[in-house]
Write a protein that holds these residues in place. Structure first.
Motif, PDB file in Angstrom:
ATOM      1  N   GLU A  65      -4.128   5.449  -0.117  1.00  9.17           N
ATOM      2  CA  GLU A  65      -4.606   4.131   0.317  1.00  9.17           C
ATOM      3  C   GLU A  65      -3.870   3.703   1.583  1.00  9.17           C
ATOM      4  O   GLU A  65      -4.471   3.184   2.519  1.00  9.17           O
ATOM      5  CB  GLU A  65      -4.428   3.096  -0.793  1.00  9.17           C
ATOM      6  CG  GLU A  65      -4.975   1.723  -0.415  1.00  9.17           C
ATOM      7  CD  GLU A  65      -4.813   0.681  -1.489  1.00  9.17           C
ATOM      8  OE1 GLU A  65      -5.642  -0.234  -1.534  1.00  9.17           O
ATOM      9  OE2 GLU A  65      -3.838   0.769  -2.282  1.00  9.17           O
ATOM     10  N   TYR A  66      -2.560   3.926   1.640  1.00 11.32           N
ATOM     11  CA  TYR A  66      -1.788   3.611   2.844  1.00 11.32           C
ATOM     12  C   TYR A  66      -2.302   4.438   4.016  1.00 11.32           C
ATOM     13  O   TYR A  66      -2.571   3.895   5.097  1.00 11.32           O
ATOM     14  CB  TYR A  66      -0.298   3.890   2.625  1.00 11.32           C
ATOM     15  CG  TYR A  66       0.523   3.622   3.873  1.00 11.32           C
ATOM     16  CD1 TYR A  66       1.148   2.408   4.057  1.00 11.32           C
ATOM     17  CD2 TYR A  66       0.643   4.583   4.879  1.00 11.32           C
ATOM     18  CE1 TYR A  66       1.894   2.143   5.207  1.00 11.32           C
ATOM     19  CE2 TYR A  66       1.379   4.337   6.028  1.00 11.32           C
ATOM     20  CZ  TYR A  66       1.992   3.120   6.192  1.00 11.32           C
ATOM     21  OH  TYR A  66       2.712   2.857   7.342  1.00 11.32           O
ATOM     22  N   ASP A  67      -2.438   5.739   3.817  1.00 16.04           N
ATOM     23  CA  ASP A  67      -2.843   6.637   4.903  1.00 16.04           C
ATOM     24  C   ASP A  67      -4.209   6.252   5.476  1.00 16.04           C
ATOM     25  O   ASP A  67      -4.379   6.197   6.700  1.00 16.04           O
ATOM     26  CB  ASP A  67      -2.873   8.086   4.423  1.00 16.04           C
ATOM     27  CG  ASP A  67      -1.491   8.615   4.060  1.00 16.04           C
ATOM     28  OD1 ASP A  67      -0.471   8.043   4.517  1.00 16.04           O
ATOM     29  OD2 ASP A  67      -1.430   9.599   3.292  1.00 16.04           O
ATOM     30  N   PRO A  97       5.590  -0.700   6.508  1.00 18.52           N
ATOM     31  CA  PRO A  97       4.774  -1.068   5.353  1.00 18.52           C
ATOM     32  C   PRO A  97       3.505  -1.838   5.727  1.00 18.52           C
ATOM     33  O   PRO A  97       3.465  -2.585   6.709  1.00 18.52           O
ATOM     34  CB  PRO A  97       5.700  -1.969   4.531  1.00 18.52           C
ATOM     35  CG  PRO A  97       7.075  -1.669   5.011  1.00 18.52           C
ATOM     36  CD  PRO A  97       6.913  -1.330   6.468  1.00 18.52           C
ATOM     37  N   LEU A  98       2.494  -1.630   4.898  1.00 17.44           N
ATOM     38  CA  LEU A  98       1.251  -2.391   4.958  1.00 17.44           C
ATOM     39  C   LEU A  98       1.129  -3.145   3.643  1.00 17.44           C
ATOM     40  O   LEU A  98       1.344  -2.565   2.574  1.00 17.44           O
ATOM     41  CB  LEU A  98       0.042  -1.474   5.133  1.00 17.44           C
ATOM     42  CG  LEU A  98       0.006  -0.610   6.382  1.00 17.44           C
ATOM     43  CD1 LEU A  98      -1.229   0.290   6.364  1.00 17.44           C
ATOM     44  CD2 LEU A  98       0.022  -1.475   7.634  1.00 17.44           C
ATOM     45  N   ARG A 119       9.104   3.979   7.419  1.00 19.33           N
ATOM     46  CA  ARG A 119       7.642   3.918   7.398  1.00 19.33           C
ATOM     47  C   ARG A 119       7.264   2.438   7.396  1.00 19.33           C
ATOM     48  O   ARG A 119       7.690   1.685   6.521  1.00 19.33           O
ATOM     49  CB  ARG A 119       7.101   4.600   6.150  1.00 19.33           C
ATOM     50  CG  ARG A 119       5.590   4.661   6.127  1.00 19.33           C
ATOM     51  CD  ARG A 119       5.126   5.399   4.904  1.00 19.33           C
ATOM     52  NE  ARG A 119       3.729   5.755   5.051  1.00 19.33           N
ATOM     53  CZ  ARG A 119       3.012   6.309   4.107  1.00 19.33           C
ATOM     54  NH1 ARG A 119       3.557   6.598   2.932  1.00 19.33           N
ATOM     55  NH2 ARG A 119       1.753   6.596   4.304  1.00 19.33           N
ATOM     56  N   THR A 124      -5.725   3.289   5.267  1.00 16.23           N
ATOM     57  CA  THR A 124      -5.643   1.967   5.891  1.00 16.23           C
ATOM     58  C   THR A 124      -4.918   2.048   7.229  1.00 16.23           C
ATOM     59  O   THR A 124      -5.353   1.439   8.216  1.00 16.23           O
ATOM     60  CB  THR A 124      -4.949   0.974   4.938  1.00 16.23           C
ATOM     61  OG1 THR A 124      -5.669   0.956   3.694  1.00 16.23           O
ATOM     62  CG2 THR A 124      -4.929  -0.430   5.521  1.00 16.23           C
ATOM     63  N   TRP A 125      -3.821   2.801   7.281  1.00 12.51           N
ATOM     64  CA  TRP A 125      -3.072   2.947   8.534  1.00 12.51           C
ATOM     65  C   TRP A 125      -3.966   3.530   9.627  1.00 12.51           C
ATOM     66  O   TRP A 125      -3.980   3.038  10.752  1.00 12.51           O
ATOM     67  CB  TRP A 125      -1.835   3.812   8.321  1.00 12.51           C
ATOM     68  CG  TRP A 125      -1.027   3.984   9.580  1.00 12.51           C
ATOM     69  CD1 TRP A 125      -1.072   5.046  10.433  1.00 12.51           C
ATOM     70  CD2 TRP A 125      -0.094   3.062  10.146  1.00 12.51           C
ATOM     71  NE1 TRP A 125      -0.212   4.845  11.491  1.00 12.51           N
ATOM     72  CE2 TRP A 125       0.400   3.639  11.342  1.00 12.51           C
ATOM     73  CE3 TRP A 125       0.383   1.819   9.757  1.00 12.51           C
ATOM     74  CZ2 TRP A 125       1.342   3.002  12.140  1.00 12.51           C
ATOM     75  CZ3 TRP A 125       1.319   1.186  10.568  1.00 12.51           C
ATOM     76  CH2 TRP A 125       1.792   1.766  11.734  1.00 12.51           C
ATOM     77  N   LEU A 185       0.828  -1.200   0.000  1.00 13.72           N
ATOM     78  CA  LEU A 185       0.000   0.000   0.000  1.00 13.72           C
ATOM     79  C   LEU A 185       0.867   1.257   0.000  1.00 13.72           C
ATOM     80  O   LEU A 185       1.932   1.297   0.621  1.00 13.72           O
ATOM     81  CB  LEU A 185      -0.938  -0.004   1.205  1.00 13.72           C
ATOM     82  CG  LEU A 185      -1.857  -1.218   1.336  1.00 13.72           C
ATOM     83  CD1 LEU A 185      -2.819  -1.031   2.493  1.00 13.72           C
ATOM     84  CD2 LEU A 185      -2.619  -1.504   0.053  1.00 13.72           C
ATOM     85  N   ALA A 186       0.370   2.278  -0.700  1.00 11.43           N
ATOM     86  CA  ALA A 186       1.099   3.546  -0.813  1.00 11.43           C
ATOM     87  C   ALA A 186       0.105   4.693  -0.876  1.00 11.43           C
ATOM     88  O   ALA A 186      -1.102   4.479  -1.059  1.00 11.43           O
ATOM     89  CB  ALA A 186       1.975   3.531  -2.071  1.00 11.43           C
TER      90      ALA A 186
END
Length: 185
Positions: free
Chosen positions: A148-150, A175-176, A173, A152-153, A144-145
């Motif tokens: 979408e990362y933000d 990773p997810l 950072r 999901t986090w 994820l980046a």
């Protein structure tokens, strides 16, 4: 789990709302977990994971696959340098789309865990094998980046706050990785 007297492994029927591969589509179940354990020292984590993998390979029992209030996945990658298969037991969290997400936190270590570094090598790992309680599948992992990362986090740490603590311990950072079901195993 073994059937009495047969020596054959039995796989429990999937729960209502689950597919044969072990995918649960009902997202109404809470994934919130309070940390009631002490994070083990970094050098102990690989040993604990190996023991967990061994147990997961032997049984589909809830006590093995659902630890500390979290469902787990047995993830197999191919070593980027060795070319050999490696397995790791990881807790999963489901995103709003129902995909299994794993966190490459390594308890806030300065380096990414080996399984993640293997997974980053798309030539060695275009897809990965995932075993879940009652099923298995192949996945083309999604690192994820961006937004979408933000998103999901933020949702993940609302359910599992200790990941924020792990993030505070490292400059990298964390990773997810989403593990969608790409094809049956």
């Amino acid at each position: 789990m073994r059937e009495a007297g047969t020596g054959a492994a039995s796989v429990p029927a999937p729960p209502p709302g689950a597919e044969a591969s072990g995918t649960v589509r009902d997202m109404t179940e809470s994934q919130r977990v309070e940390q009631v354990w002490e994070t083990p020292p970094l050098d102990e984590i690989p040993k604990l994971s190996r023991m967990h993998v061994e147990a997961m390979e032997q049984s589909d029992d809830d006590a093995i696959w659902q630890q500390a209030g979290m469902h787990h996945v047995l993830l197999r990658t191919v070593g980027r340098a060795s070319g050999q298969p490696h397995q790791v037991a990881l807790p999963i969290w489901r995103d709003p789309e129902g995909r299994r997400v794993v966190v490459a936190s390594f308890a806030g270590a300065e380096q990414h865990p080996h399984w993640y570094r293997n997974l980053e090598d798309r030539e060695a790992n275009p897809e990965v094998y995932c075993r879940v309680q009652g099923g298995q599948y192949w996945s083309e992992p999604v690192i994820l980046a961006g937004d979408e990362y933000d998103r999901t986090w933020a949702l993940l740490v609302a359910d599992r706050a200790w990941y924020e603590n792990y993030q505070s311990k490292t400059d990298r950072r964390i990773p997810l990785v989403a593990l969608p079901e790409t094809r049956p195993a």
